[in-house]
Design a protein around this motif. Structure first.
Motif, short mmCIF file in Angstrom:
data_model
loop_
_atom_site.label_atom_id
_atom_site.label_comp_id
_atom_site.label_asym_id
_atom_site.label_seq_id
_atom_site.Cartn_x
_atom_site.Cartn_y
_atom_site.Cartn_z
N ARG A 28 0.84 -1.20 0.00
CA ARG A 28 0.00 0.00 0.00
C ARG A 28 0.88 1.25 0.00
N ILE A 29 0.45 2.23 -0.79
CA ILE A 29 1.10 3.53 -0.80
C ILE A 29 0.08 4.57 -0.36
N ASP A 30 0.37 5.25 0.74
CA ASP A 30 -0.48 6.33 1.22
C ASP A 30 0.12 7.66 0.78
N VAL A 31 -0.71 8.49 0.15
CA VAL A 31 -0.23 9.75 -0.42
C VAL A 31 -0.99 10.92 0.20
N TRP A 32 -0.25 11.83 0.80
CA TRP A 32 -0.84 13.09 1.28
C TRP A 32 -0.61 14.15 0.21
N SER A 33 -1.68 14.81 -0.20
CA SER A 33 -1.55 15.83 -1.24
C SER A 33 -2.77 16.73 -1.24
N ASP A 34 -2.69 17.80 -2.03
CA ASP A 34 -3.81 18.72 -2.18
C ASP A 34 -4.13 18.82 -3.66
N VAL A 35 -5.38 19.13 -3.99
CA VAL A 35 -5.79 19.16 -5.40
C VAL A 35 -5.42 20.47 -6.08
N ASP A 69 1.87 14.48 12.31
CA ASP A 69 2.47 13.44 13.15
C ASP A 69 3.60 12.72 12.42
N LEU A 70 3.45 12.57 11.11
CA LEU A 70 4.46 11.89 10.30
C LEU A 70 5.64 12.79 9.95
N GLY A 71 5.51 14.07 10.28
CA GLY A 71 6.58 15.02 9.95
C GLY A 71 6.49 15.58 8.56
N PHE A 84 4.67 10.69 0.33
CA PHE A 84 4.31 9.30 0.02
C PHE A 84 4.84 8.38 1.12
N VAL A 85 4.01 7.49 1.61
CA VAL A 85 4.44 6.49 2.59
C VAL A 85 4.18 5.11 1.99
N LEU A 86 5.25 4.34 1.82
CA LEU A 86 5.15 3.03 1.19
C LEU A 86 5.15 1.94 2.24
N ASP A 87 4.02 1.26 2.34
CA ASP A 87 3.86 0.12 3.25
C ASP A 87 4.22 0.46 4.69
N GLU A 88 4.03 1.71 5.08
CA GLU A 88 4.32 2.18 6.44
C GLU A 88 5.79 1.95 6.81
N ARG A 89 6.66 1.84 5.79
CA ARG A 89 8.08 1.57 6.03
C ARG A 89 8.99 2.67 5.50
#
Length: 240
Positions: A4-11, A179-181, A188-193
């Motif tokens: 899983r890839i979690d992506v923080w972004s704005d449109v 929280d993630l800095g 982008f956070v890949l597999d929480e790793r």
């Protein structure tokens, strides 16, 4: 087992659109791409942006950093030239400064009721509306049009926009980013790793994909190693 890839972004973040394209290019080369799930999370670049636009992006940048609209247009042109290298024809100089909270609420709706694939389709539609067509990201009609195009139930989209539904989830994403800095996006956070900050080159995404996959799918480790004394059976029979 997928990744899983979690992506923080704005449109309304130009580097988020560019970063999206670069990640997609890296995934196109990745042998396990069919097992990768991408999920988008909210980030508000301009939390105080108005619901009704009162100035263009160029005017806003020129006011914020000095130099007036002309300086703002030069900033826009610089990022637009990079976007063109990714096949994106930005109209950012014409784009309007407006709130993206409602857009993010619809992205949460898409994920909750339709799943990651429809959420990704809606993300693409929202980015295209803003950057390629210079449409108002806070407009109800623009948002509903993007929802229809992406396959989001239009009646539910109207209900969400007429309420505060998913608003808490949007700001929960913002808090999680802190929280993630993540002080900026895309993030982008890949597999929480592994974390990748910014619209990195395709090669960086490719490297991160490989590392994250290897970490989540370690090779089998043989204990003891090969030995002539090991008792085994094979096609030719069993060792004595």
């Amino acid at each position: 087992m997928s990744m899983r890839i979690d992506v923080w972004s704005d449109v309304v973040c130009p580097w988020c659109f560019i970063g999206k394209r670069r990640l997609e290019r890296a995934l196109a080369w990745f042998e396990h791409a069919d097992e990768v799930e991408v999920v988008y999370h909210s980030f508000l670049l301009d939390p105080d942006a108005p619901q009704e636009p009162v100035e263009s992006v160029a005017e806003s940048l020129g006011r914020k950093y000095g130099g007036g609209p002309e300086a703002g247009r030069r900033m826009v042109e610089q990022v637009s030239s990079v976007a063109a290298e990714e096949g994106l024809d930005f109209r950012l100089a014409e784009a309007q400064r407006a709130s993206t909270v409602d857009a993010h609420r619809l992205l949460h709706l898409a994920l909750a009721e339709h799943g990651p694939a429809v959420q990704r389709a809606l993300k693409e539609e929202l980015l295209a509306a803003y950057f390629l067509r210079a449409e108002n990201p806070a407009s109800t009609e623009v948002l509903l049009g993007a929802a229809r195009a992406a396959g989001v139930d239009e009646n539910r989209a109207r209900e969400v926009l007429a309420s505060d539904e998913h608003r808490e989830a949007v700001f929960g994403d913002v808090d999680r980013a802190a929280d993630l800095g993540a002080s900026g996006v895309p993030f982008f956070v890949l597999d929480e790793r592994y974390a990748v900050s910014g619209a990195q080159p395709v090669e960086v995404f490719a490297q991160a994909l490989g590392q994250a996959w290897a970490a989540g799918h370690p090779a089998l480790q043989q204990v003891g190693g090969p030995s002539d004394d090991a008792a085994v059976c094979g096609p030719e029979g069993c060792t004595p």
